[in-house]
Design a protein around this motif. Structure first.
Motif, PDB file in Angstrom:
ATOM      1  N   GLU A  59       0.832  -1.203   0.000  1.00 47.80           N
ATOM      2  CA  GLU A  59       0.000   0.000   0.000  1.00 47.80           C
ATOM      3  C   GLU A  59       0.871   1.260   0.000  1.00 47.80           C
ATOM      4  O   GLU A  59       1.841   1.351   0.750  1.00 47.80           O
ATOM      5  N   LEU A  60       0.535   2.208  -0.830  1.00 45.66           N
ATOM      6  CA  LEU A  60       1.214   3.502  -0.866  1.00 45.66           C
ATOM      7  C   LEU A  60       0.606   4.375   0.237  1.00 45.66           C
ATOM      8  O   LEU A  60      -0.604   4.569   0.273  1.00 45.66           O
ATOM      9  N   SER A  61       1.430   4.886   1.124  1.00 45.43           N
ATOM     10  CA  SER A  61       0.954   5.679   2.251  1.00 45.43           C
ATOM     11  C   SER A  61       0.695   7.124   1.835  1.00 45.43           C
ATOM     12  O   SER A  61       1.623   7.883   1.569  1.00 45.43           O
ATOM     13  N   ILE A  62      -0.552   7.498   1.804  1.00 43.11           N
ATOM     14  CA  ILE A  62      -0.926   8.874   1.495  1.00 43.11           C
ATOM     15  C   ILE A  62      -0.493   9.787   2.643  1.00 43.11           C
ATOM     16  O   ILE A  62      -0.120  10.933   2.421  1.00 43.11           O
ATOM     17  N   GLU A  63      -0.508   9.271   3.854  1.00 41.51           N
ATOM     18  CA  GLU A  63      -0.074  10.060   5.002  1.00 41.51           C
ATOM     19  C   GLU A  63       1.392  10.495   4.847  1.00 41.51           C
ATOM     20  O   GLU A  63       1.737  11.624   5.158  1.00 41.51           O
ATOM     21  N   LYS A  64       2.237   9.597   4.344  1.00 41.98           N
ATOM     22  CA  LYS A  64       3.640   9.952   4.124  1.00 41.98           C
ATOM     23  C   LYS A  64       3.767  11.010   3.035  1.00 41.98           C
ATOM     24  O   LYS A  64       4.596  11.911   3.119  1.00 41.98           O
ATOM     25  N   LEU A  65       2.931  10.917   2.007  1.00 39.87           N
ATOM     26  CA  LEU A  65       2.961  11.923   0.938  1.00 39.87           C
ATOM     27  C   LEU A  65       2.562  13.299   1.471  1.00 39.87           C
ATOM     28  O   LEU A  65       3.133  14.311   1.076  1.00 39.87           O
ATOM     29  N   LYS A  66       1.581  13.316   2.371  1.00 48.16           N
ATOM     30  CA  LYS A  66       1.118  14.592   2.941  1.00 48.16           C
ATOM     31  C   LYS A  66       2.222  15.294   3.711  1.00 48.16           C
ATOM     32  O   LYS A  66       2.225  16.518   3.830  1.00 48.16           O
ATOM     33  N   GLU A  67       3.164  14.515   4.241  1.00 41.89           N
ATOM     34  CA  GLU A  67       4.249  15.085   5.051  1.00 41.89           C
ATOM     35  C   GLU A  67       5.386  15.657   4.201  1.00 41.89           C
ATOM     36  O   GLU A  67       6.243  16.366   4.718  1.00 41.89           O
ATOM     37  N   LYS A  68       5.408  15.361   2.906  1.00 44.96           N
ATOM     38  CA  LYS A  68       6.506  15.794   2.034  1.00 44.96           C
ATOM     39  C   LYS A  68       6.381  17.293   1.722  1.00 44.96           C
ATOM     40  O   LYS A  68       5.359  17.747   1.209  1.00 44.96           O
ATOM     41  N   PRO A  69       7.434  18.049   2.039  1.00 44.40           N
ATOM     42  CA  PRO A  69       7.389  19.470   1.662  1.00 44.40           C
ATOM     43  C   PRO A  69       7.636  19.607   0.153  1.00 44.40           C
ATOM     44  O   PRO A  69       8.375  18.821  -0.437  1.00 44.40           O
ATOM     45  N   ASN A  70       6.994  20.546  -0.469  1.00 44.89           N
ATOM     46  CA  ASN A  70       7.182  20.823  -1.900  1.00 44.89           C
ATOM     47  C   ASN A  70       6.927  19.605  -2.776  1.00 44.89           C
ATOM     48  O   ASN A  70       7.655  19.357  -3.742  1.00 44.89           O
ATOM     49  N   LEU A  71       5.910  18.825  -2.459  1.00 42.71           N
ATOM     50  CA  LEU A  71       5.572  17.623  -3.211  1.00 42.71           C
ATOM     51  C   LEU A  71       5.173  17.982  -4.650  1.00 42.71           C
ATOM     52  O   LEU A  71       4.382  18.892  -4.878  1.00 42.71           O
ATOM     53  N   LEU A  72       5.757  17.267  -5.607  1.00 36.63           N
ATOM     54  CA  LEU A  72       5.376  17.395  -7.012  1.00 36.63           C
ATOM     55  C   LEU A  72       5.061  16.001  -7.526  1.00 36.63           C
ATOM     56  O   LEU A  72       5.915  15.121  -7.509  1.00 36.63           O
ATOM     57  N   CYS A  73       3.837  15.767  -7.944  1.00 41.47           N
ATOM     58  CA  CYS A  73       3.419  14.470  -8.478  1.00 41.47           C
ATOM     59  C   CYS A  73       3.416  14.542 -10.002  1.00 41.47           C
ATOM     60  O   CYS A  73       2.799  15.438 -10.588  1.00 41.47           O
ATOM     61  N   CYS A  74       4.129  13.610 -10.614  1.00 41.20           N
ATOM     62  CA  CYS A  74       4.168  13.495 -12.068  1.00 41.20           C
ATOM     63  C   CYS A  74       3.383  12.245 -12.429  1.00 41.20           C
ATOM     64  O   CYS A  74       3.751  11.144 -12.000  1.00 41.20           O
ATOM     65  N   ILE A  75       2.321  12.406 -13.194  1.00 41.43           N
ATOM     66  CA  ILE A  75       1.406  11.299 -13.470  1.00 41.43           C
ATOM     67  C   ILE A  75       1.229  11.128 -14.973  1.00 41.43           C
ATOM     68  O   ILE A  75       0.962  12.098 -15.685  1.00 41.43           O
ATOM     69  N   ALA A  76       1.401   9.885 -15.428  1.00 39.10           N
ATOM     70  CA  ALA A  76       1.161   9.547 -16.832  1.00 39.10           C
ATOM     71  C   ALA A  76      -0.238   8.942 -16.930  1.00 39.10           C
ATOM     72  O   ALA A  76      -0.586   8.037 -16.170  1.00 39.10           O
ATOM     73  N   LEU A  77      -1.029   9.456 -17.860  1.00 39.94           N
ATOM     74  CA  LEU A  77      -2.397   8.961 -18.061  1.00 39.94           C
ATOM     75  C   LEU A  77      -2.524   8.371 -19.458  1.00 39.94           C
ATOM     76  O   LEU A  77      -2.110   8.984 -20.439  1.00 39.94           O
ATOM     77  N   ASP A  78      -3.091   7.181 -19.515  1.00 41.03           N
ATOM     78  CA  ASP A  78      -3.378   6.527 -20.792  1.00 41.03           C
ATOM     79  C   ASP A  78      -4.874   6.284 -20.837  1.00 41.03           C
ATOM     80  O   ASP A  78      -5.400   5.519 -20.018  1.00 41.03           O
ATOM     81  N   ASP A  79      -5.564   6.932 -21.737  1.00 37.50           N
ATOM     82  CA  ASP A  79      -7.028   6.848 -21.816  1.00 37.50           C
ATOM     83  C   ASP A  79      -7.671   7.199 -20.478  1.00 37.50           C
ATOM     84  O   ASP A  79      -8.536   6.485 -19.980  1.00 37.50           O
ATOM     85  N   HIS A  80      -7.185   8.267 -19.848  1.00 41.05           N
ATOM     86  CA  HIS A  80      -7.683   8.796 -18.584  1.00 41.05           C
ATOM     87  C   HIS A  80      -7.445   7.869 -17.403  1.00 41.05           C
ATOM     88  O   HIS A  80      -8.085   8.028 -16.350  1.00 41.05           O
TER      89      HIS A  80
END
Length: 57
Positions: free
Chosen positions: A30-51
């Motif tokens: 499981e990817l911890s969303i709580e850990k992501l919330k704690e990251k300063p200056n978070l930048l998410c790069c997401i690739a979408l294929d057919d949405h």
């Protein structure tokens, strides 16, 4: 394929897609969303294929 860049946490739909892909790639881990919330200056790069999330960093 489209690429999106989000400063901070993505919306709930993207998070669900990221978590689904993470479980598929990392054997049910499981990817911890709580850990992501704690990251300063978070930048998410997401690739979408057919949405649908096809990759992320």
């Amino acid at each position: 394929m489209d690429f999106i860049y989000i400063k901070g946490l993505p919306n709930e739909e993207c998070i669900k897609g990221i978590q689904k892909l993470h479980r598929e790639v990392f054997d049910e881990s499981e990817l911890s969303i709580e850990k992501l919330k704690e990251k300063p200056n978070l930048l998410c790069c997401i690739a979408l294929d057919d949405h649908k999330v096809a990759g992320f960093k």
